[in-house]
Design a protein around this motif. Structure first.
Motif, PDB file in Angstrom:
ATOM      1  N   GLY A  61       0.933  -1.266   0.129  1.00 13.88           N
ATOM      2  CA  GLY A  61       0.081  -0.088   0.042  1.00 13.88           C
ATOM      3  C   GLY A  61       1.066   1.421   0.030  1.00 13.88           C
ATOM      4  N   LEU A  62       2.041   1.213   0.600  1.00 19.32           N
ATOM      5  CA  LEU A  62       2.951   2.556   0.891  1.00 19.32           C
ATOM      6  C   LEU A  62       3.528   2.574  -0.509  1.00 19.32           C
ATOM      7  CD1 LEU A  62       4.454   2.309   4.246  1.00 19.32           C
ATOM      8  CD2 LEU A  62       2.781   3.900   3.642  1.00 19.32           C
ATOM      9  N   VAL A  63       4.013   1.681  -1.106  1.00 19.89           N
ATOM     10  CA  VAL A  63       4.909   1.553  -2.181  1.00 19.89           C
ATOM     11  C   VAL A  63       3.723   2.168  -3.566  1.00 19.89           C
ATOM     12  CG1 VAL A  63       5.867   0.272  -4.122  1.00 19.89           C
ATOM     13  CG2 VAL A  63       6.276   0.056  -1.713  1.00 19.89           C
ATOM     14  N   ILE A  64       2.636   1.609  -3.559  1.00 18.74           N
ATOM     15  CA  ILE A  64       1.593   2.018  -4.729  1.00 18.74           C
ATOM     16  C   ILE A  64       1.345   3.472  -4.331  1.00 18.74           C
ATOM     17  CG2 ILE A  64      -0.689   1.619  -5.257  1.00 18.74           C
ATOM     18  CD1 ILE A  64       1.336  -0.228  -6.295  1.00 18.74           C
ATOM     19  N   GLY A  65       1.028   3.652  -2.889  1.00 17.54           N
ATOM     20  CA  GLY A  65       0.609   5.111  -2.604  1.00 17.54           C
ATOM     21  C   GLY A  65       1.720   6.072  -3.130  1.00 17.54           C
ATOM     22  N   ILE A  66       3.111   5.848  -3.115  1.00 19.11           N
ATOM     23  CA  ILE A  66       4.249   6.589  -3.516  1.00 19.11           C
ATOM     24  C   ILE A  66       4.412   6.872  -5.043  1.00 19.11           C
ATOM     25  CG2 ILE A  66       6.861   6.778  -3.437  1.00 19.11           C
ATOM     26  CD1 ILE A  66       6.716   5.308  -0.661  1.00 19.11           C
ATOM     27  N   ILE A  67       3.861   5.738  -5.570  1.00 24.46           N
ATOM     28  CA  ILE A  67       3.495   5.559  -7.103  1.00 24.46           C
ATOM     29  C   ILE A  67       2.675   6.493  -7.569  1.00 24.46           C
ATOM     30  CG2 ILE A  67       3.634   4.227  -9.087  1.00 24.46           C
ATOM     31  CD1 ILE A  67       5.322   2.102  -7.579  1.00 24.46           C
ATOM     32  N   LEU A  68       1.427   6.612  -6.920  1.00 29.56           N
ATOM     33  CA  LEU A  68       0.343   6.988  -7.415  1.00 29.56           C
ATOM     34  C   LEU A  68       0.246   8.362  -7.677  1.00 29.56           C
ATOM     35  CD1 LEU A  68      -2.766   5.124  -5.695  1.00 29.56           C
ATOM     36  CD2 LEU A  68      -2.433   5.616  -8.104  1.00 29.56           C
ATOM     37  N   VAL A  69       1.030   9.038  -6.518  1.00 31.67           N
ATOM     38  CA  VAL A  69       1.016  10.752  -6.351  1.00 31.67           C
ATOM     39  C   VAL A  69       1.771  11.207  -7.573  1.00 31.67           C
ATOM     40  CG1 VAL A  69       2.078  12.411  -5.101  1.00 31.67           C
ATOM     41  CG2 VAL A  69       0.995  10.574  -3.762  1.00 31.67           C
ATOM     42  N   PRO A  70       2.846  10.817  -7.975  1.00 34.87           N
ATOM     43  CA  PRO A  70       3.491  11.378  -9.270  1.00 34.87           C
ATOM     44  C   PRO A  70       2.613  11.020 -10.414  1.00 34.87           C
ATOM     45  CG  PRO A  70       4.905   9.635  -8.297  1.00 34.87           C
ATOM     46  CD  PRO A  70       3.772   9.894  -7.284  1.00 34.87           C
ATOM     47  N   TYR A  75      -0.654  12.413 -14.867  1.00 34.85           N
ATOM     48  CA  TYR A  75      -1.781  11.765 -16.045  1.00 34.85           C
ATOM     49  C   TYR A  75      -2.848  12.872 -16.019  1.00 34.85           C
ATOM     50  CZ  TYR A  75       0.039   7.114 -15.977  1.00 34.85           C
ATOM     51  OH  TYR A  75       0.674   6.030 -16.281  1.00 34.85           O
ATOM     52  N   SER A  76      -2.677  13.991 -14.950  1.00 38.02           N
ATOM     53  CA  SER A  76      -3.555  15.089 -15.071  1.00 38.02           C
ATOM     54  C   SER A  76      -3.338  15.792 -16.576  1.00 38.02           C
ATOM     55  CB  SER A  76      -3.375  16.102 -14.076  1.00 38.02           C
ATOM     56  OG  SER A  76      -2.452  16.505 -14.048  1.00 38.02           O
ATOM     57  N   LEU A  77      -2.237  15.830 -17.093  1.00 36.50           N
ATOM     58  CA  LEU A  77      -1.977  16.391 -18.543  1.00 36.50           C
ATOM     59  C   LEU A  77      -2.563  15.602 -19.627  1.00 36.50           C
ATOM     60  CD1 LEU A  77       1.915  16.847 -18.277  1.00 36.50           C
ATOM     61  CD2 LEU A  77       0.446  18.500 -17.856  1.00 36.50           C
ATOM     62  N   PRO A 290      11.294   3.606  -5.811  1.00 34.23           N
ATOM     63  CA  PRO A 290      10.389   4.729  -5.721  1.00 34.23           C
ATOM     64  C   PRO A 290      11.041   5.967  -6.778  1.00 34.23           C
ATOM     65  CG  PRO A 290      11.269   4.975  -3.658  1.00 34.23           C
ATOM     66  CD  PRO A 290      11.969   3.718  -4.375  1.00 34.23           C
ATOM     67  N   THR A 291      11.593   5.466  -8.047  1.00 37.03           N
ATOM     68  CA  THR A 291      12.166   6.310  -8.856  1.00 37.03           C
ATOM     69  C   THR A 291      11.532   7.676  -9.222  1.00 37.03           C
ATOM     70  OG1 THR A 291      13.109   4.393  -9.780  1.00 37.03           O
ATOM     71  CG2 THR A 291      13.759   6.491 -10.852  1.00 37.03           C
ATOM     72  N   GLU A 292      10.076   7.587  -9.565  1.00 37.38           N
ATOM     73  CA  GLU A 292       9.436   8.746 -10.012  1.00 37.38           C
ATOM     74  C   GLU A 292       9.164   9.661  -8.596  1.00 37.38           C
ATOM     75  OE1 GLU A 292       8.150   5.653 -10.168  1.00 37.38           O
ATOM     76  OE2 GLU A 292       7.542   5.060 -12.215  1.00 37.38           O
ATOM     77  N   LEU A 293       9.226   9.356  -7.681  1.00 34.55           N
ATOM     78  CA  LEU A 293       8.833   9.935  -6.519  1.00 34.55           C
ATOM     79  C   LEU A 293      10.341  10.805  -6.406  1.00 34.55           C
ATOM     80  CD1 LEU A 293       6.936  11.159  -4.167  1.00 34.55           C
ATOM     81  CD2 LEU A 293       8.137   9.387  -2.602  1.00 34.55           C
ATOM     82  N   VAL A 294      11.222  10.064  -6.257  1.00 30.67           N
ATOM     83  CA  VAL A 294      12.696  10.912  -6.320  1.00 30.67           C
ATOM     84  C   VAL A 294      12.990  11.714  -7.292  1.00 30.67           C
ATOM     85  CG1 VAL A 294      15.277  10.416  -6.197  1.00 30.67           C
ATOM     86  CG2 VAL A 294      13.724   8.587  -5.005  1.00 30.67           C
TER      87      VAL A 294
END
Length: 688
Positions: A61-70, A75-77, A290-294
């Protein structure tokens, strides 16, 4: 003949009434079961093994949450909306699927293909309403002051037509379109669940879905290029957007922002390298990096302290508000404008969710209920549409991450929702300086899996050429025309291929495998012996109206005999003989005596006295098919050739009986129908 079982005929009226009585009855136990079926969480949550499951669920859940944010911000674009609405979507979808979903592993939330489909509808409606699609254009209405130029007047006029307050600006109108579209798509999915229309997904074959995903990925990639290089071009809309966008990109490439180009290059190199290393050493890593978040954190800090927006005019995300906007009912008047667009959106969302659910249920040895999945994804669209969210679906990449990090149940979805909630309430304003080119890099790198499908084309072609053609047609139509048209074209083309396949199936004459009672295609196998005086014909498809002519042509070609032409030739010959006899000439036209005429009437090219039709591959007959078999039975009988049917399935036998093939009392059935080719051949050999 084997004896058929006697089936007791059921009274359909009584069956329907019994089902209605059962459905309409209401007992406490039935009510309880209905509630628990509608909310599966009530069944599995009380049995939750906390010590065994909690660590894996929390970790995933934490990993997916961290990926979800970025990903949500990026994807709003695609959806043409502000990042806050993507975060709302990710939050509500996880909570609702936790309550209603039957899969333990799928990750339901924001998905690139669904975001693209939403964004295309939003862009079209914004354009029709008179708004400028340029991301950096000032709002035409609202946000402080009303402008009196022609654009403002056009916008106010169009907004009054659709029944929305004229003070509603571009952002307000865009999310109004998205929520109306999402609500209608959810209603479609719930109605499909009520009427059990899940079978619709069967017509979307794997090549169609793969081609659709690949074509849509090319469209997504094209839409992000302008952010990668920092040029300002109008957002293309309608058919041919792929080509038009690339033309505009090359026309304006001289205006590229050097800061954005350098940032994009660095981000893509870092993201791709991290992904490749993660794939190579995934068996050694306990959870994905969590490359995207970094990347987002580092890029935001560099952009903020380097003042990239002020100094180099690099486009940034802008202000992201915290907290929740008060809920609002989707605009009813807008629903009619997007009702048609919502249908493919509903089908694609449902198909991806159910296919992923079934795939992981099979992998981890449990079952899902497809109908309940339709309800779950439907309410994942209906309820969040009141809270400024847009359409959702299951996503393969995030689901794979969930399973690889130890996910056991949908409790992990609640943990992911809490991470998103933390960002919504406190951390969202920190992303103000995040460059849009960084978000575009995240989107493009996430398309690696779909774009890699191009490497599989040779292998796919080697396995099945028709499936490869379906994939090429679907992906080309999805990219070059539009995603919705591409899905429709792919589905129709796939069905046409099946129809053509059955229209011109394989046909063969069979020979006997030496010293056995088995028969196979004489052109495909060596050392087969032909059966004297017997032709064995195989037709590898159902026999129906569309392939009737091909059946007859193939039969006549392979047996080297058209009974109609032969019968006409014989009649013509007999007519000439009668004319000669009337003139008193006892010599025939060929110079033969009348006693020798009978021999002449038997054509030399007919080298068989029985035709065996192997019906093992004929799955069904329609009325035309039955009449075709009756026709060849009659035509060959006129030439003293018997027609024997072998290996018919029960439904084909029933169709023949109903069509009168065996006569009124079925008396000749034992001499016309056989349960193996060998029995038919033995019978033909012993015929006089």
């Amino acid at each position: 003949l084997m004896e058929r079982k006697t089936h007791v005929k059921t009274n359909r009226k009584e069956v329907i009434l019994a089902k209605l009585r059962k459905s309409c009855s209401c007992t406490p136990q039935k009510l309880k079961n209905s509630v628990m079926d509608f909310f599966p969480v009530l069944r599995w949550l009380p049995k939750y093994r906390c010590k065994e499951y909690i660590w894996g669920d929390v970790m995933s859940g934490l990993v997916i949450g961290i990926i979800l944010v970025p990903q949500a911000i990026a994807y709003s674009l695609l959806a043409g909306l502000k990042p806050i609405y993507s975060l709302y979507t990710s939050f509500f979808a996880n909570i609702i699927y936790f309550l209603m979903g039957t899969s333990r592993h799928v990750s339901v939330g924001i998905f690139s293909l669904i975001s693209l489909m939403v964004g295309q509808v939003v862009d079209r409606e914004l354009l029709l309403a008179g708004f400028d699609l340029n991301d950096d254009a000032p709002p035409a209405l609202g946000d402080g002051s009303l402008q009196n130029d022609s654009l403002s007047n056009t916008t106010a006029f169009n907004l009054s037509i659709v029944g929305i307050n004229a003070e509603c600006g571009k952002e307000c109108y865009a999310i109004g379109i998205a929520t109306a579209l999402t609500f209608v798509a959810g209603v479609y999915q719930v109605l499909m669940g009520i009427f059990r229309l899940g079978f619709v997904s069967m017509y979307l074959s794997e090549p169609v879905l793969d081609g659709f995903a690949t074509g849509a990925s090319l469209t997504i990639l094209t839409a992000q290029v302008k952010y990668l290089i920092g040029i300002k071009i109008p957002r293309s809309q309608g058919h041919g957007m792929f080509v038009i966008t690339w033309i505009n990109i090359f026309r304006n490439i001289s205006q590229a922002n050097l800061c954005d180009v350098i940032t994009s290059a660095i981000c893509i190199v870092v993201l791709v390298t991290a992904k490749e290393l993660g794939d190579r050493y995934k068996h050694k890593l306990k959870f994905p990096l969590p490359t995207e978040l970094v990347v987002i954190v580092v890029a935001t800090l560099v952009s903020h302290y380097g003042k990239l927006n002020e100094v180099y005019a690099s486009s940034v995300s802008g202000a992201i508000p915290t907290g929740f906007i008060p809920p609002k009912v989707p605009e009813f008047n807008l629903m009619f404008r997007v009702a048609v667009d919502a249908l493919p959106l509903a089908i694609v969302s449902f198909v991806f969710t159910v296919s992923l659910s079934e795939m992981f249920a099979k992998k981890y040895a449990y079952t899902i209920r497809a109908n309940q999945e339709m309800f779950a994804v439907g309410f994942c669209n209906i309820i969040p549409s009141f809270f400024h969210s847009f359409a959702t679906s299951a996503a393969l990449a995030k689901t794979l991450v969930k399973t690889s990090t130890g996910c056991q149940t949908q409790v992990s979805g609640v943990i992911s929702a809490m991470v998103v909630l933390l960002v919504l309430l406190f951390l969202a304003p920190l992303f103000y300086s995040l460059q849009k080119c960084v978000l575009a890099c995240i989107i493009i790198v996430s398309l690696r899996g779909a774009l890699r499908k191009f490497r599989d084309v040779p292998a796919r072609y080697h396995v099945n050429k028709v499936d490869t053609l379906v994939w090429v047609v679907t992906s080309s139509a999805s990219a070059l025309v539009s995603t919705e048209i591409g899905l429709l074209v792919g589905t129709v083309f796939s069905m046409v291929c099946i129809i053509v396949w059955t229209q011109r199936p394989r046909t063969a004459l069979l020979g006997q495998i030496q010293d056995t009672s088995f028969y196979e295609d004489d052109l495909e196998y060596e050392n087969l012996s032909s059966v004297p005086k017997v032709k064995i014909f195989r037709f590898e498809a159902p026999l129906y109206y569309a392939n009737r002519n091909y059946f007859l042509k193939s039969l006549y070609r392979l047996t080297n005999l058209d009974p109609n032409l032969e019968a006409a030739r014989r009649k013509k010959y007999e007519k000439k003989e009668k004319q000669h006899l009337k003139k008193g000439n006892h010599r025939t036209a060929n110079g033969l005596g009348t006693g020798e005429t009978t021999l002449q009437l038997v054509p030399k090219q007919i080298d068989f006295q029985a035709l065996v039709v192997d019906c093992s591959s004929i799955s069904f007959l329609d009325t035309t098919g039955v009449n075709t078999l009756k026709e060849i039975l009659k035509d060959y009988k006129n030439l003293n050739i018997s027609v024997l049917l072998a290996c018919c399935n029960p439904s084909v036998i029933d169709s023949l009986k109903r069509g009168g093939y065996f006569g009124r009392d079925f008396g000749c059935m034992q001499e016309m129908l056989f349960y193996s080719i060998h029995n038919a051949v033995l019978f033909a050999k012993h015929q006089k």
